[in-house]
Scaffold this active site. Structure first.
Site, PDB file in Angstrom:
ATOM      1  NE  ARG A   1     -10.812  -9.817  -2.146  1.00 38.67           N
ATOM      2  CZ  ARG A   1     -11.132  -8.885  -3.048  1.00 38.67           C
ATOM      3  NH1 ARG A   1     -11.452  -9.234  -4.271  1.00 38.67           N
ATOM      4  NH2 ARG A   1     -11.150  -7.609  -2.722  1.00 38.67           N
TER       5      ARG A   1
ATOM      6  CE  LYS B   1      -3.894  -1.861   2.679  1.00 38.40           C
ATOM      7  NZ  LYS B   1      -4.969  -1.621   1.710  1.00 38.40           N
TER       8      LYS B   1
END
Ligand code: BES
Ligand code: MN
Ligand code: ZN
Length: 510
Positions: A363, A283
C-alpha cells in the site's frame, strides 16, 4: 505456438491429434436422468466417429473431461480427442477457453507438438467469440513454469490449427483468433515475469524487461530509480525500498494513440515488490519463497499494456509500476517510523503515514504510484496488487477482490469481466474501515488491525485516489496456482491481465 485458421473438412486434416468439444445436453434434473453428451459441431463425420463413445454412457462431457480415440475411422488424424465443457445450456466462452487449454495440455506428457481443434459451434456463442476463447485457452495452456530445470524438456506445442466450417466468415474469425493470441501471449508475458525468482528479477531487471517490451510493442516508456523518487518526494515508496541493496524502479509506460487528444486518460498502477520478506516485521520462513510473486500486480499491468499496444483501443493509457524489494537491514524502515507520501501538487503537503507493520509495504508503494499517475493526468485509475492475505481469507482462492469509489467506473469493469471470464467480487469500502487506519501521530497508519484487512488496505489506497474514479484489485489469492488444473499449469496465473485490457477497451472501442 504458431496459430492458424483452416477450412478443411475435419476428416481431411492430417494431424497427430484432432480435438473436438462436447457438452452434456441433459436438461432433466431428476436423479435418474443420465448425461446426454453431444459434440459441439455440425460436422457429420465427427459425430459418426464419436457416436459409440457418446452412447456408451462412460463419457459424460463433464468440465474438462477427456476421452481419446485412436485412428478414428475415415479420418486422416491419428487421434481424436473429445474434451467436455459441462452443461450445454451453460456453454460460455469461459468453458471453451478452458477446454482448449485442456486439449493443449493433454499433448504435453505424450510428446505431441501439434494439434487441430474443431471450432466449437453453439447457439450461446458466436463463431468469433468461440475462436477468440479457443485461441486464449490454447496459448495460456501452453505455458509451463519449469524454466530453470537444467534438463528441461521443451514440451511446448509448436502448431495449433483451428478448423472452421466453410460457412464461417473468414475475416472476422481471423481477427478473433489474432485477438485471442494477443491476449493469451500478454497474459503469458505477465506470468513469465511473476515466475522469475527474486534474485533473477530485481526491480532494476523488471524495469529492463518492461522497457524491452515497451520498445517492441511501440509504447512510450521511462524507467526511473532512487533519484527520481527523491525528486518526486515519494517518501512512502522510498521507505519500502531503503532497506534493500537493490535500487527501486519506477516504471512508466505510455500508450498514446494517434489523434486521441481528448477524453479520459486511464492510469494503471501496479505493485511490483520483487521479493517481500516482510522487512523488520519479518514473515515466518514457511512459504516465504512464494513472495517472489509479490510483483504480480505490476506484471499484470505490463501484460495489459502489451495487449493494449497491439489491440490499439482509442484511449490514452499510462501505466505506473512501483518496483522494490522489501528487506530487513540496518537502513530498513521500522515500525513506528513516520514517512511522508508524495504530494499531489508542490504547494500541498504529502500525507504522513505511521508505519505499524513493515510487511504492509504494498500500500505504501502504491500510494505514491497512484499519486504519480494522477499527477501525470490520469482521470480514471485501476490498480492491481497482491496486497493482503486477508482477501484470500475473505473470498477463498476462487474470486479476487475488487473495490471502487465509483459505481459507473465499476460497472464498466463488471462488463469487462463478462468478456474476460475472470472472477472478481466487489468488496466494500467505507468510513468505518477508514476509521481503523487513523493514526495518533500522523494522518494515517499502514495497518488497520485484525479485522477486515483487505478492506482497510483498500481504504488506505482510497486516501490517495481521493475523488478520482478508481478500482482496486487485490489479487493475492489468485496470482499463484498451487495445484495444476487440466487447462493451466501450476504457478503464476496471470490473473487480471485480460480484465484490465477489456476495461481499457471499453473506453475506446477500436
Ligand atoms: N504481499 C503480502 C500479501 C500476500 C499474502 C500476498 C499472501 C500473497 C499471498 C503483503 O505485503 C502483506 O504482507 N500483507 C500483510 C498485511 C498485514 C501486515 C496488515 C498480510 O496480508 O498479512
Ligand atoms: Mn508484505
Ligand atoms: Zn507484499
Amino acid at each position: 505456438m504458431q496459430t492458424e485458421l483452416i477450412f478443411d473438412s475435419p476428416a481431411d486434416i492430417e494431424t497427430e491429434l484432432l480435438a473436438v468439444l462436447a457438452a452434456d445436453s441433459q436438461t432433466a434434473k431428476t436423479a435418474d436422468a443420465k448425461p446426454a453428451p453431444v459434440l459441439l459441431t455440425a460436422n457429420e463425420a465427427l459425430k459418426a466417429a464419436a457416436a459409440a463413445v457418446l452412447e456408451s454412457g462412460e463419457y459424460k462431457a463433464g468440465v474438462n473431461e477427456t476421452v481419446l480415440l485412436y485412428a478414428p475411422d475415415g479420418f486422416r488424424a491419428k487421434r481424436l480427442l473429445i474434451v467436455g465443457v459441462g452443461k450445454l445450456a451453460k456453454v460460455k466462452a469461459h468453458a471453451v477457453r478452458n477446454a482448449a487449454g485442456t486439449a493443449v495440455r493433454f499433448l504435453k506428457p505424450r510428446g505431441i507438438r501439434e494439434l487441430a481443434l474443431a471450432l466449437p459451434e453453439s447457439e450461446l456463442l458466436n463463431p468469433s467469440q468461440a475462436a477468440r476463447a479457443v485461441a486464449e485457452g490454447a496459448v495460456i495452456g501452453d505455458f509451463d513454469a519449469d524454466t530453470y530445470k537444467s534438463d528441461r524438456k521443451d514440451v511446448s506445442v509448436a502448431r495449433f490449427r483451428l478448423a472452421c466450417p466453410e460457412s464461417a466468415g473468414k475475416a472476422a474469425l481471423e481477427a478473433a483468433l489474432d485477438e485471442g493470441v494477443i491476449l493469451g501471449e500478454s497474459q503469458n508475458f505477465a506470468r513469465s515475469l511473476v515466475n522469475e525468482p527474486g534474485n533473477k528479477l530485481t526491480p532494476t531487471i523488471l524495469g529492463q524487461r518492461a522497457a524491452e517490451m515497451a520498445q517492441a510493442a511501440g509504447l512510450g516508456w521511462d524507467v526511473y530509480s532512487t533519484e527520481k523518487l527523491h525528486e518526486l518526494k515519494m517518501g512512502a515508496f522510498w521507505s519500502v525500498s531503503q532497506g534493500s541493496a537493490e535500487p527501486p524502479a519506477l516504471i512508466v509506460l505510455r500508450y498514446e494513440p494517434d489523434g486521441v487528444t481528448e477524453g479520459p486518460v486511464l492510469g494503471l498502477v501496479g505493485k511490483g515488490i520483487t521479493f517481500d520478506t516482510g522487512g523488520i516485521s519479518i514473515k515466518p520462513s514457511e512459504n516465504m519463497e512464494k513472495m517472489k510473486y509479490d510483483m504480480a500486480g505490476g506484471a499484470a499491468m505490463l501484460g495489459a499494456m502489451r495487449a493494449i499496444a497491439l489491440l490499439k483501443p482509442k484511449v490514452r493509457v499510462i501505466a505506473v509500476v512501483c518496483a522494490a524489494e522489501n528487506m530487513p537491514d540496518g537502513k530498513a524502515y521500522k515500525p513506528g517510523d513516520v514517512v511522508t507520501a508524495m504530494p499531489i501538487t508542490a504547494d500541498k503537503p504529502g500525507k504522513t503515514i505511521e508505519i505499524i507493520n513493515t510487511d504492509a509495504e504494498g500500500r505504501l508503494v502504491l500510494a505514491d504510484g497512484i499519486t504519480y499517475a494522477r499527477q501525470l493526468g490520469a482521470t480514471h485509475l485501476i490498480d492491481a496488487a497482491t496486497l493482503t492475505g486477508a482477501i484470500g481469507v475473505a473470498l477463498g482462492l476462487v474470486n479476487a477482490g475488487a473495490f471502487s469509489n465509483d459505481d459507473a467506473t465499476f460497472a464498466k469493469f463488471e462488463e469487462a469481466l463478462k468478456i474476460s471470464g475472470e472472477k472478481f467480487w466487489r468488496m466494500p469500502l467505507g468510513e468505518e474501515y477508514a476509521d481503523q487506519i487513523k493514526s495518533d501521530i500522523g494522518d494515517i497508519k499502514n495497518t488497520g488491525g485484525r479485522h477486515g484487512g483487505a478492506c482497510t488496505a483498500a481504504e488506505f489506497l482510497h486516501v490517495f485516489a481521493e475523488e478520482t474514479p478508481w478500482i482496486h484489485l487485490d489479487i493475492a489469492g489468485l496470482a499463484w496456482i498451487d495445484d495444476a488444473r487440466p487447462y493451466i499449469a501450476k504457478g503464476p496465473s496471470g490473473v487480471a491481465v485480460r480484465s484490465i485490457v477489456e476495461w481499457v477497451r471499453s473506453y475506446g472501442a477500436a
